[in-house]
Write a protein that holds these residues in place. Structure first.
Motif, PDB file in Angstrom:
ATOM      1  N   ALA A   1       0.861  -1.281   0.166  1.00 59.88           N
ATOM      2  CA  ALA A   1      -0.189  -0.046  -0.163  1.00 59.88           C
ATOM      3  C   ALA A   1       0.821   1.242   0.078  1.00 59.88           C
ATOM      4  N   LEU A   2       2.092   1.405   0.673  1.00 67.15           N
ATOM      5  CA  LEU A   2       2.845   2.248   0.899  1.00 67.15           C
ATOM      6  C   LEU A   2       3.555   2.631  -0.312  1.00 67.15           C
ATOM      7  N   GLU A   3       3.996   1.488  -0.916  1.00 70.48           N
ATOM      8  CA  GLU A   3       4.573   1.479  -2.323  1.00 70.48           C
ATOM      9  C   GLU A   3       3.739   2.154  -3.323  1.00 70.48           C
ATOM     10  N   GLY A   4       2.524   1.730  -3.250  1.00 70.06           N
ATOM     11  CA  GLY A   4       1.573   2.247  -4.197  1.00 70.06           C
ATOM     12  C   GLY A   4       1.600   3.803  -3.854  1.00 70.06           C
ATOM     13  N   TRP A   5       1.312   4.310  -2.945  1.00 70.91           N
ATOM     14  CA  TRP A   5       1.192   5.867  -2.490  1.00 70.91           C
ATOM     15  C   TRP A   5       2.404   6.214  -3.182  1.00 70.91           C
ATOM     16  N   THR A   6       3.602   5.715  -2.760  1.00 75.50           N
ATOM     17  CA  THR A   6       4.896   6.253  -3.208  1.00 75.50           C
ATOM     18  C   THR A   6       4.829   6.478  -4.806  1.00 75.50           C
ATOM     19  N   THR A   7       4.346   5.677  -5.443  1.00 77.69           N
ATOM     20  CA  THR A   7       4.454   5.408  -6.950  1.00 77.69           C
ATOM     21  C   THR A   7       3.543   6.613  -7.624  1.00 77.69           C
ATOM     22  N   GLY A   8       2.412   7.053  -7.067  1.00 80.53           N
ATOM     23  CA  GLY A   8       1.405   7.963  -7.226  1.00 80.53           C
ATOM     24  C   GLY A   8       2.181   9.356  -7.026  1.00 80.53           C
ATOM     25  N   LEU A   9       2.720   9.525  -5.775  1.00 80.08           N
ATOM     26  CA  LEU A   9       3.436  10.855  -5.606  1.00 80.08           C
ATOM     27  C   LEU A   9       4.544  10.916  -6.374  1.00 80.08           C
TER      28      LEU A   9
ATOM     29  N   MET B   1      12.582   8.762  -4.139  1.00 78.12           N
ATOM     30  CA  MET B   1      12.943   8.970  -2.689  1.00 78.12           C
ATOM     31  C   MET B   1      12.341   9.967  -2.111  1.00 78.12           C
ATOM     32  N   LEU B   2      12.253  11.148  -2.651  1.00 75.58           N
ATOM     33  CA  LEU B   2      11.487  12.176  -2.522  1.00 75.58           C
ATOM     34  C   LEU B   2      10.041  11.858  -1.878  1.00 75.58           C
ATOM     35  N   ALA B   3       9.244  11.193  -2.691  1.00 73.43           N
ATOM     36  CA  ALA B   3       8.159  10.640  -2.466  1.00 73.43           C
ATOM     37  C   ALA B   3       7.996   9.859  -1.188  1.00 73.43           C
ATOM     38  N   GLU B   4       8.707   8.954  -1.005  1.00 75.31           N
ATOM     39  CA  GLU B   4       9.048   8.104  -0.003  1.00 75.31           C
ATOM     40  C   GLU B   4       9.199   9.087   1.380  1.00 75.31           C
ATOM     41  N   ASN B   5      10.030   9.782   1.126  1.00 69.73           N
ATOM     42  CA  ASN B   5      10.277  10.532   2.446  1.00 69.73           C
ATOM     43  C   ASN B   5       9.291  11.667   2.788  1.00 69.73           C
ATOM     44  N   LEU B   6       8.529  12.195   1.980  1.00 70.47           N
ATOM     45  CA  LEU B   6       7.466  12.736   2.184  1.00 70.47           C
ATOM     46  C   LEU B   6       6.276  12.184   2.970  1.00 70.47           C
ATOM     47  N   ILE B   7       6.129  10.739   2.329  1.00 69.23           N
ATOM     48  CA  ILE B   7       5.219   9.854   3.222  1.00 69.23           C
ATOM     49  C   ILE B   7       5.660   9.574   4.687  1.00 69.23           C
ATOM     50  N   SER B   8       7.051   9.390   4.637  1.00 68.56           N
ATOM     51  CA  SER B   8       7.585   9.205   5.919  1.00 68.56           C
ATOM     52  C   SER B   8       7.444  10.148   6.946  1.00 68.56           C
ATOM     53  N   SER B   9       7.889  11.320   6.515  1.00 72.03           N
ATOM     54  CA  SER B   9       7.749  12.408   7.276  1.00 72.03           C
ATOM     55  C   SER B   9       6.173  12.880   7.741  1.00 72.03           C
ATOM     56  N   PHE B  10       5.508  12.779   6.887  1.00 76.73           N
ATOM     57  CA  PHE B  10       3.953  12.885   6.927  1.00 76.73           C
ATOM     58  C   PHE B  10       3.417  11.938   8.091  1.00 76.73           C
ATOM     59  N   GLN B  11       3.835  10.765   8.122  1.00 73.77           N
ATOM     60  CA  GLN B  11       3.420   9.676   9.102  1.00 73.77           C
ATOM     61  C   GLN B  11       4.047  10.096  10.350  1.00 73.77           C
ATOM     62  N   GLY B  12       5.291  10.631  10.674  1.00 69.21           N
ATOM     63  CA  GLY B  12       5.821  11.042  11.665  1.00 69.21           C
ATOM     64  C   GLY B  12       5.340  12.283  12.431  1.00 69.21           C
ATOM     65  N   ALA B  13       4.949  13.133  11.592  1.00 72.71           N
ATOM     66  CA  ALA B  13       4.222  14.371  11.764  1.00 72.71           C
ATOM     67  C   ALA B  13       2.590  13.913  12.244  1.00 72.71           C
ATOM     68  N   LEU B  14       2.177  13.131  11.833  1.00 74.16           N
ATOM     69  CA  LEU B  14       0.839  12.465  12.086  1.00 74.16           C
ATOM     70  C   LEU B  14       0.844  11.935  13.705  1.00 74.16           C
ATOM     71  N   LEU B  15       2.071  10.875  13.907  1.00 70.23           N
ATOM     72  CA  LEU B  15       1.878  10.755  15.191  1.00 70.23           C
ATOM     73  C   LEU B  15       2.107  11.608  16.187  1.00 70.23           C
ATOM     74  N   ARG B  16       3.170  12.386  15.857  1.00 71.01           N
ATOM     75  CA  ARG B  16       3.350  13.686  16.875  1.00 71.01           C
ATOM     76  C   ARG B  16       2.167  14.521  17.161  1.00 71.01           C
ATOM     77  N   SER B  17       1.184  14.748  15.875  1.00 71.91           N
ATOM     78  CA  SER B  17       0.085  15.413  16.251  1.00 71.91           C
ATOM     79  C   SER B  17      -1.081  14.658  17.038  1.00 71.91           C
ATOM     80  N   LYS B  18      -1.019  13.250  16.949  1.00 70.71           N
ATOM     81  CA  LYS B  18      -1.798  12.446  17.770  1.00 70.71           C
ATOM     82  C   LYS B  18      -1.476  12.572  19.360  1.00 70.71           C
ATOM     83  N   ILE B  19      -0.182  12.413  19.640  1.00 74.23           N
ATOM     84  CA  ILE B  19       0.228  12.851  20.807  1.00 74.23           C
ATOM     85  C   ILE B  19       0.131  13.897  21.363  1.00 74.23           C
ATOM     86  N   LYS B  20       0.306  15.129  20.577  1.00 74.48           N
ATOM     87  CA  LYS B  20       0.041  16.477  20.891  1.00 74.48           C
ATOM     88  C   LYS B  20      -1.145  16.890  20.965  1.00 74.48           C
TER      89      LYS B  20
END
Length: 201
Positions: free
Chosen positions: A129-137, A158-177
């Motif tokens: 699923a994440l690879e599909g998202w990466t391909t689309g971006l 690489m940029l697409a994968e990093n965008l998704i990884s950074s988004f997921q990290g920010a999402l986790l931080r937002s859930k905690i915050k």
């Protein structure tokens, strides 16, 4: 007296289960809870799924299909620049997260944290699923690169994968915050700073 309508459709059970897992987590969502919410007889779950793991795979597939449907009008809108479409796709997810008062988050990230070490089948499904998202971006980012909107030396996959990884990290931080601030910072740093001003680099 109002009686609840019984649900016998597999897709309806998947949707109910998806909503429950997003709210409570996979391990905290028992089969009994799903059956009760769906108002179907005890034991009927296994008429549709051979195991709870198979159910997990089904809700991932549903989630991905829903997200593809959500993204399609954004990524196919050729009146908007490719880079802006990438930005808008993330902003749409952030808006949904805010609508749920900074809870639930992304099923892919949630299950990745909860299940990747315990189910190889689920891990592989999440990776696909994440690879599909990466391909689309990366396709949109390649278009942006061809239009000289982003530097030519960037590896778009690489940029697409990093965008998704950074988004997921920010999402986790937002859930905690319990605040969308980390997600808004993600948008700001990538799309207002990192990926603009090519001529100055």
């Amino acid at each position: 007296m109002v009686t609840m309508k019984r649900i016998h459709n597999k897709e309806d059970i998947v949707q109910i289960g998806l909503d429950l897992v997003l709210s409570k987590g996979f391990n905290a969502t028992g089969v009994e809870t799903i059956l009760k919410q769906a108002n179907i007889p005890k034991g009927s779950f296994y008429n549709f799924f051979s195991s709870k793991e198979e159910f997990a795979l089904a809700i991932i597939d549903r989630y991905v299909a829903d997200r593809n449907e959500l993204f399609f009008p954004i990524i196919s809108d050729e009146s908007v620049s490719p880079l802006e479409r990438v930005k808008k796709s993330f902003e749409k997810l952030i808006a949904i997260f805010e609508d749920y008062d900074c809870s639930k988050g992304c099923l892919l990230g949630n299950l990745g944290l909860e299940m990747s070490d315990h189910s190889e089948n689920v891990r592989q499904c999440l990776e696909q699923a994440l690879e599909g998202w990466t391909t689309g971006l990366s396709g949109l980012l390649l278009q942006a690169q061809q239009e000289q909107a982003i530097p030519a030396n960037l590896d778009v996959e690489m940029l697409a994968e990093n965008l998704i990884s950074s988004f997921q990290g920010a999402l986790l931080r937002s859930k905690i915050k319990k605040s969308p601030e980390p997600l808004r910072n993600f948008i700001h740093f990538y799309f207002d700073i990192f990926l603009v001003g090519k001529e100055e680099q």
